[in-house]
Motif scaffolding. Structure first.
Motif, mmCIF file in Angstrom:
data_model
loop_
_atom_site.group_PDB
_atom_site.id
_atom_site.type_symbol
_atom_site.label_atom_id
_atom_site.label_comp_id
_atom_site.label_asym_id
_atom_site.label_seq_id
_atom_site.Cartn_x
_atom_site.Cartn_y
_atom_site.Cartn_z
ATOM 1 N N GLU A 1 44.136 28.937 36.758
ATOM 2 C CA GLU A 1 44.154 30.422 36.288
ATOM 3 C C GLU A 1 45.005 31.495 37.095
ATOM 4 N N ALA A 2 44.749 31.219 38.218
ATOM 5 C CA ALA A 2 45.412 32.226 39.188
ATOM 6 C C ALA A 2 46.857 31.901 39.595
ATOM 7 N N LYS A 3 47.180 30.281 39.395
ATOM 8 C CA LYS A 3 48.850 29.861 39.240
ATOM 9 C C LYS A 3 49.251 30.613 38.064
ATOM 10 N N PHE A 4 48.506 30.264 37.036
ATOM 11 C CA PHE A 4 49.265 30.813 35.598
ATOM 12 C C PHE A 4 49.613 32.332 35.596
ATOM 13 N N ALA A 5 48.537 32.917 36.209
ATOM 14 C CA ALA A 5 48.795 34.553 36.341
ATOM 15 C C ALA A 5 49.950 34.885 37.251
ATOM 16 N N VAL A 6 50.078 34.189 38.267
ATOM 17 C CA VAL A 6 51.201 34.380 39.267
ATOM 18 C C VAL A 6 52.455 34.062 38.705
ATOM 19 N N LEU A 7 52.523 33.024 37.905
ATOM 20 C CA LEU A 7 53.942 32.463 37.297
ATOM 21 C C LEU A 7 54.261 33.705 36.270
ATOM 22 N N ILE A 8 53.583 33.999 35.232
ATOM 23 C CA ILE A 8 53.563 35.187 34.068
ATOM 24 C C ILE A 8 54.133 36.330 35.162
ATOM 25 N N ALA A 9 53.240 36.820 36.066
ATOM 26 C CA ALA A 9 53.832 38.043 36.904
ATOM 27 C C ALA A 9 55.047 38.038 37.415
ATOM 28 N N SER A 10 55.127 36.872 37.949
ATOM 29 C CA SER A 10 56.542 36.621 38.677
ATOM 30 C C SER A 10 57.872 36.937 37.830
ATOM 31 N N LEU B 1 44.451 36.060 30.943
ATOM 32 C CA LEU B 1 45.511 37.318 31.597
ATOM 33 C C LEU B 1 44.650 38.483 31.616
ATOM 34 N N PHE B 2 43.871 38.482 30.413
ATOM 35 C CA PHE B 2 43.215 39.821 30.361
ATOM 36 C C PHE B 2 41.747 39.928 30.639
ATOM 37 N N SER B 3 41.325 38.966 31.830
ATOM 38 C CA SER B 3 40.204 39.074 32.740
ATOM 39 C C SER B 3 40.687 39.924 34.043
ATOM 40 N N SER B 4 39.418 40.072 34.714
ATOM 41 C CA SER B 4 39.800 40.820 35.912
ATOM 42 C C SER B 4 40.706 40.033 36.951
ATOM 43 N N LEU B 5 40.779 38.761 36.935
ATOM 44 C CA LEU B 5 41.567 37.991 37.742
ATOM 45 C C LEU B 5 42.868 38.166 37.172
ATOM 46 N N GLY B 6 43.189 38.130 35.795
ATOM 47 C CA GLY B 6 44.486 38.461 35.434
ATOM 48 C C GLY B 6 45.100 39.662 35.634
ATOM 49 N N TYR B 7 44.208 40.720 35.247
ATOM 50 C CA TYR B 7 44.827 42.092 35.686
ATOM 51 C C TYR B 7 45.171 42.147 37.113
ATOM 52 N N GLY B 8 44.197 41.692 38.075
ATOM 53 C CA GLY B 8 44.233 41.800 39.716
ATOM 54 C C GLY B 8 45.603 41.227 40.088
ATOM 55 N N ILE B 9 46.099 39.982 39.556
ATOM 56 C CA ILE B 9 47.280 39.570 40.200
ATOM 57 C C ILE B 9 48.291 40.012 39.284
ATOM 58 N N VAL B 10 48.301 40.151 37.976
ATOM 59 C CA VAL B 10 49.599 40.694 37.311
ATOM 60 C C VAL B 10 49.886 42.124 37.781
ATOM 61 N N GLY B 11 48.746 42.840 37.550
ATOM 62 C CA GLY B 11 48.704 44.233 37.955
ATOM 63 C C GLY B 11 49.169 44.487 39.394
ATOM 64 N N ALA C 1 44.474 38.491 48.343
ATOM 65 C CA ALA C 1 45.606 38.510 49.024
ATOM 66 C C ALA C 1 46.741 37.800 48.160
ATOM 67 N N ILE C 2 46.470 37.403 47.038
ATOM 68 C CA ILE C 2 47.328 36.636 46.111
ATOM 69 C C ILE C 2 48.520 37.383 45.854
ATOM 70 N N PRO C 3 48.309 38.696 45.435
ATOM 71 C CA PRO C 3 49.644 39.393 44.942
ATOM 72 C C PRO C 3 50.269 40.022 45.998
ATOM 73 N N MET C 4 49.835 40.039 47.435
ATOM 74 C CA MET C 4 50.434 40.608 48.424
ATOM 75 C C MET C 4 51.646 39.795 48.765
ATOM 76 N N ALA C 5 52.017 38.802 48.510
ATOM 77 C CA ALA C 5 53.385 37.916 49.016
ATOM 78 C C ALA C 5 54.401 38.162 48.173
ATOM 79 N N THR C 6 55.470 37.969 48.604
ATOM 80 C CA THR C 6 56.977 37.764 48.030
ATOM 81 C C THR C 6 57.603 36.643 48.246
#
Length: 386
Positions: free
Chosen positions: A353-362, A278-288, A120-125
């Motif tokens: 790791e998740a927070k960093f991916a969220v930060l970069i994606a945002s 960021l190039f792991s499955s976690l990073g791909y899932g959040i950034v993607g 649900a991490i990438p669902m939010a705005t």
């Protein structure tokens, strides 16, 4: 389209608070990666009464944030942009797509991995950041598109609230849940008998938060439930108790609670290998999910809604504006970080790791959306009104 006074205040406060939020993000990152980082973490973990400082912020103060979100949702349903199906249909469809597609992208990369719970991490705005950026673009973006993004973000938040309640509840304690139900019934009765003074809702609301916190359901849900019991009306001349409370909460939420949340939860300690993460499955899932999934879902579901003639494009807009708004909706930040904390509770490395991916994606979503709307979207005055 004439913008309502509430949306005017909404955009103005979002623009200002977005700048403060951005400042707090930088300060938090600086502290975390300085000699003061360890002391700051000790402070967040320190006990303040029954709970730690971080719990008071994430479970206590964030309940007030969700109270404000709930008030905005209820007002828009009763008298605003979500009060008619014609107005609400496009942002509703867009929000559904903007939640479903990112979750599916994350699921595709992380199903069966230790990161699976973070779907649900990438669902939010993040309402504040998204509206801050679109507000700064001024007249280059039609008012109707700004309202579309605001309504979409509000519905998105409602979806995130439901996800937290349904999927991030670890264990239910039925006695506290029954107490919560009794308090909620009392609040509904107060509304039924047209009690208008805020004190009669806020005091039971504190007890509702306490019982909800101990029930196993995340305590922030208490803020939304309380909001839906505050009386409102459809009058444009008489200010309702809901509108009065909403006005009073905007300043402390936007200029204290949200910056404090950002300060406490963006304290990411940069470690070797984090960029590679960021190039792991976690990073791909959040950034993607945030960068690509949001815009794909919003545009695709908006196209379907318009194609089957349920909805129409916002006034003086075209598809390039919807694409730009879709990119801005990929700014997950505070809401995505909040869900990341719940997803990987007790696993600080995964949280970072998740927070960093969220930060970069945002950051990428914000820059892409702003550049798209500024330089690639057709100017409003060149578009015929629908």
């Amino acid at each position: 389209m004439k913008i309502t006074q509430y949306f005017q205040k909404f955009f103005h406060s979002s623009q200002s608070s977005g700048m403060i939020l951005l400042f707090c993000v930088f300060v938090s990152l600086l502290i975390a990666n300085s000699s003061a980082g360890t002391s700051f973490q000790y402070f967040l973990d320190a006990q303040l009464g029954a709970y730690s400082v971080s719990i008071w912020i994430n479970d206590g103060l964030m309940a007030v944030f969700f109270l404000l979100v709930g008030l905005e949702i209820k007002r828009e349903i009763v008298e605003g942009e979500l009060s008619s199906f014609k107005n609400a249909s496009l942002p509703i469809f867009a929000a559904i797509g903007g939640m479903l597609v990112p979750a599916l992208i994350y699921f595709f990369f992380n199903n069966g991995t230790p990161y699976a719970k973070g779907w649900a991490i990438p669902m939010a705005t993040d309402i504040a950041f998204a509206l801050a950026i679109i507000s700064m673009l001024g007249k280059s973006v039609p008012i109707a598109v700004k309202i579309f993004l605001a309504a979409l973000a509000i519905i998105d938040d409602l979806g995130a609230i439901l996800v937290i309640a349904l999927f991030y509840t670890e264990e239910l304690h039925w006695n506290y849940l029954l107490f919560s139900g009794g308090i909620l019934l009392l609040l509904v009765l107060l509304n039924f008998f047209k009690v208008s003074k805020h004190i009669f809702y806020l005091v039971p609301g504190i007890f509702l938060w306490y019982c909800m916190h101990h029930s196993g359901i995340h305590a922030t849900i208490a803020g939304v439930l309380l909001a839906f019991t505050i009386p409102t009306n459809v009058s444009t001349t008489q200010i309702s108790p809901l509108e009065k409370l909403e006005q009073r909460l905007h300043t402390p939420v936007n200029f204290f609670i949200m910056p404090l949340f950002a300060l406490a939860n963006t304290n990411i300690l940069f470690k070797p290998g984090m960029v590679e993460g960021l190039f792991s499955s976690l990073g791909y899932g959040i950034v993607g999910g945030l960068l690509a999934g949001k815009v794909i879902g919003i545009v695709l579901f908006s196209f379907i809604a318009i194609k089957i003639k349920i909805s129409s494009l916002p006034a003086k807009s075209n598809w390039s504006h919807i694409i730009g708004a879709g990119f801005l909706a990929g700014i997950g930040f505070t809401m995505s970080i909040f869900i990341a904390l719940l997803s990987f509770k007790g696993h600080h490395d995964l949280q970072d790791e998740a927070k960093f991916a969220v930060l970069i994606a945002s950051v990428l979503s914000g820059f892409t959306g702003a550049l798209w709307l500024k330089y690639f979207a057709k100017k409003p005055e060149l578009i015929q009104e629908n």
